[in-house]
Design an enzyme around this catalytic site. Sequence first.
Site, PDB file in Angstrom:
ATOM      1  N   TYR A   1      17.700  29.245   9.581  1.00  0.00           N
ATOM      2  CA  TYR A   1      16.437  29.858  10.023  1.00  0.00           C
ATOM      3  C   TYR A   1      16.278  29.713  11.529  1.00  0.00           C
ATOM      4  CZ  TYR A   1      14.763  30.078   5.193  1.00  0.00           C
ATOM      5  OH  TYR A   1      14.607  30.345   3.870  1.00  0.00           O
TER       6      TYR A   1
ATOM      7  N   LYS B   1       0.843  -1.207   0.000  1.00  0.00           N
ATOM      8  CA  LYS B   1       0.000   0.000   0.000  1.00  0.00           C
ATOM      9  C   LYS B   1       0.873   1.249   0.000  1.00  0.00           C
ATOM     10  CE  LYS B   1      -0.438  -0.327   5.017  1.00  0.00           C
ATOM     11  NZ  LYS B   1      -1.164  -1.047   6.083  1.00  0.00           N
TER      12      LYS B   1
HETATM   13  C1  LIG Z   1      -0.387  -2.088   6.674  1.00  0.00           C
HETATM   14  C2  LIG Z   1      -0.974  -3.367   7.085  1.00  0.00           C
HETATM   15  C3  LIG Z   1      -0.171  -4.470   7.333  1.00  0.00           C
HETATM   16  C4  LIG Z   1       1.345  -4.408   7.297  1.00  0.00           C
HETATM   17  O1  LIG Z   1       1.843  -3.782   8.457  1.00  0.00           O
HETATM   18  P1  LIG Z   1       3.428  -3.685   8.670  1.00  0.00           P
HETATM   19  O2  LIG Z   1       3.609  -3.126  10.027  1.00  0.00           O
HETATM   20  O3  LIG Z   1       3.929  -2.723   7.638  1.00  0.00           O
HETATM   21  O4  LIG Z   1       3.972  -5.029   8.483  1.00  0.00           O
HETATM   22  C5  LIG Z   1      -0.791  -5.666   7.631  1.00  0.00           C
HETATM   23  N1  LIG Z   1      -2.127  -5.761   7.691  1.00  0.00           N
HETATM   24  C6  LIG Z   1      -2.937  -4.705   7.471  1.00  0.00           C
HETATM   25  C7  LIG Z   1      -4.404  -4.870   7.556  1.00  0.00           C
HETATM   26  C8  LIG Z   1      -2.397  -3.467   7.170  1.00  0.00           C
HETATM   27  O5  LIG Z   1      -3.182  -2.420   6.966  1.00  0.00           O
END
Ligand SMILES: *Cc1c(COP(=O)(O)O)cnc(C)c1O
Length: 362
Positions: free
Chosen positions: A255, A35
């Site tokens: 800054y 994702k």
């Molecule tokens: C993002 C996600 C994962 C993966 O999580 P990580 O900590 O990156 O391994 C697994 N299951 C779901 C439902 C997620 O949304």
Amino acid sequence: MSRCARATIHLAALRSNLARVRELAPRSKVMAVVKADGYGHGLERVASALQGADALGVASIADGQRIRASGLSNRIVVLSGIDEPADIDTMRRLNLDSVIHHESQLQWLESDPGAGALRVWLKVDTGMHRLGFPVAAAAEAYARLRRIAWIDPQVVLMTHFANSDQVGDPLTAAQIAGFSRLAQGLPPAACSLSNSAGLVAFPDAHADWVRVGGLLYGISLLPQTALDLGFHAAMTLSTKLIAINRIDKGERIGYGQTWECPETMSVGVAAIGYGDGYPRQAPAGTPVLVRGRPVPLIGRVSMDLITLDLRDLPDAQIGDPVVLWGGGLPVERVAQASGTIGYELVCGMTRRVEFVEDHQSL
Ligand SMILES: *Cc1c(COP(=O)(O)O)cnc(C)c1O
């Protein structure tokens, strides 16, 4: 000239990290979570490098569509599922699995005329309270799904951990126990609980499918860095030193004039800033590698530039390579200094950062 800020994506690290996940969970199938544009590494290249996974996990149908357009036929799971009834047909057409986490989705499925099969994952809320059917409602939801003739009968049961990266937190054990009780009361179904932290910290909860994101990119949320756990950084963010200036004792840098030179000293300027995705919150002292050697960030991160204390690197020269994170500098260390997690840093590269693929073996 283009700017020199560059994210190098190490494809061999992605593949090696997938192999390491299989080593840690030898009896489980692996969903590689891609994702958010492959955690900022580039969806298509990551999906292609990780096509040895048993499934790919995405947050949206649009991401599933991009992966299909790139020619991959892997199983793909849309982690939040359908957003409206019309999505059911889109998922069929693209051959995407849908997570079903809410009564509204279940009703859309029940009202669908059923022109073709669909694979679903039933998401149960065991304590995170974000997505999922309450444990008490899950058996009924499962039975309703099984009554829909065109739904693939192999419904996968899943839940998600809220605190698996907090070692010793009792919530994870309670989530596992609640989920197990539920699963035992249902006809045998494949089960999935663990994310990256769960994969490492709760080996008893690997079940049939682990769902792993962070560690595949070489990023850990646990106290150990991913490197300590046998994973390799999949992204190196780098740039160059574009100026070295001699600044007098007592003068202040950048800054807000937040950092004062304790002596007359050499200050390096590197071409990267929050406009590229380097965190503005990174405080003085955050490590940066120049020519592979760690030097501290000083002064405030600006949009295009950062300033570095070069007192320990007298031979530094304009044009020297600067690494912000990646090989030699775990992104977890930069994240910790900046009050965030490595995931947010790698997801935050902006469009002006040049992405380059590294095809070398590890
Ligand atoms: C993002 C996600 C994962 C993966 O999580 P990580 O900590 O990156 O391994 C697994 N299951 C779901 C439902 C997620 O949304």
